[in-house]
Design a protein around this motif. Structure first.
Motif, PDB file in Angstrom:
ATOM      1  N   GLU A 129       0.860  -1.191   0.000  1.00  0.00           N
ATOM      2  CA  GLU A 129       0.000   0.000   0.000  1.00  0.00           C
ATOM      3  C   GLU A 129       0.892   1.234   0.000  1.00  0.00           C
ATOM      4  OE1 GLU A 129      -3.018   0.966  -0.195  1.00  0.00           O
ATOM      5  OE2 GLU A 129      -4.377  -0.635   0.440  1.00  0.00           O
ATOM      6  N   ARG A 157       0.126   4.347   0.109  1.00  0.00           N
ATOM      7  CA  ARG A 157      -0.276   5.426   1.020  1.00  0.00           C
ATOM      8  C   ARG A 157       0.458   5.317   2.351  1.00  0.00           C
ATOM      9  NH1 ARG A 157      -4.310   4.427   4.745  1.00  0.00           N
ATOM     10  NH2 ARG A 157      -5.178   6.501   4.462  1.00  0.00           N
ATOM     11  N   ASP A 158       0.804   4.091   2.760  1.00  0.00           N
ATOM     12  CA  ASP A 158       1.536   3.895   4.015  1.00  0.00           C
ATOM     13  C   ASP A 158       3.022   4.239   3.870  1.00  0.00           C
ATOM     14  OD1 ASP A 158      -0.848   2.970   5.096  1.00  0.00           O
ATOM     15  OD2 ASP A 158      -0.397   0.878   4.604  1.00  0.00           O
ATOM     16  N   LEU A 159       3.495   4.379   2.641  1.00  0.00           N
ATOM     17  CA  LEU A 159       4.921   4.623   2.398  1.00  0.00           C
ATOM     18  C   LEU A 159       5.186   6.044   1.916  1.00  0.00           C
ATOM     19  CD1 LEU A 159       5.700   1.304   0.468  1.00  0.00           C
ATOM     20  CD2 LEU A 159       6.092   1.773   2.893  1.00  0.00           C
ATOM     21  N   ALA A 168      10.347   0.366   6.036  1.00  0.00           N
ATOM     22  CA  ALA A 168       9.157  -0.147   5.341  1.00  0.00           C
ATOM     23  C   ALA A 168       9.313  -0.035   3.835  1.00  0.00           C
ATOM     24  CB  ALA A 168       7.915   0.604   5.811  1.00  0.00           C
TER      25      ALA A 168
END
Length: 202
Positions: A39, A41-43, A59
């Protein structure tokens, strides 16, 4: 086989993630794959830091390693200003340019209107051709009106079949499900080259 799904959806819930999940499920029905979802958006913060520092965070590094080790990719982006999103492009900008090389890649996009469907062929396909990936023949675009309508499930199955076939080392047939089904039924016959050559000589 390892299948990595890269989703650039920003909202929760996300139609981009929904399309990514449906494509991954369709591939799972046709080939034995281990699915990992990235995903973006998390990165987002780590991707921005990578541009300024030159080094990935923990991550982001894990996501880059997953893409590098994948046997196949599904990449899905929302359409922003008639192209892929900046976050989507930024992830591939900080990825090793050789990571997608030679890998089968299923490209897909979501948008509010069908008028942006050409984004698949004027933005996504050129990007992954530049990265020397093997882009499957069928790309999937889902506009808002496509959800629940005829056509989208068939496009998803056809594209997934083509990706599954390429991941197995088979050609992506016009109906992408045919090679996988033939192999599952035990009807796929491989004739050794020596036998083919002997037949030509005889």
């Amino acid at each position: 086989m390892k299948l990595v799904v890269v989703s650039a959806g920003l909202s929760v819930p996300s139609s981009t993630r929904l399309l990514a999940d449906r494509l991954a499920a369709a591939v799972e029905r046709q080939a034995p794959v281990d699915v990992q979802v990235v995903e973006l958006r998390d990165l987002a913060v780590e991707i921005a830091h990578h541009f300024t520092s030159g080094f990935p965070g923990k991550a982001l590094a894990a996501a880059q390693e997953a893409v590098t080790a994948a046997d196949g990719l599904i990449v899905v982006t929302p359409v922003f200003t008639a192209s892929y999103s900046g976050l989507f492009k930024s992830f591939f900008d900080v990825l090793d340019k050789d990571a997608p090389a030679g890998k089968p890649v299923l490209v897909a996009a979501t948008g509010g209107t069908a008028r942006h469907s050409l984004v698949l062929d004027h933005a996504l396909r050129p990007l992954f051709s530049y990265l020397r990936a093997v882009v499957v023949p069928t790309a999937v675009y889902a506009a808002s009106e496509d959800w629940g309508a005829e056509g989208l499930p068939e496009r998803i199955e056809r594209a997934a079949g083509e990706l599954a076939a390429l991941m197995r080392g088979l050609p992506a047939a016009r109906d992408g499900r045919k090679p996988a089904r033939a192999e599952a039924d035990g009807r796929l016959t491989v004739v050794p080259f020596e036998e083919q050559l002997a037949a030509l000589r005889g």
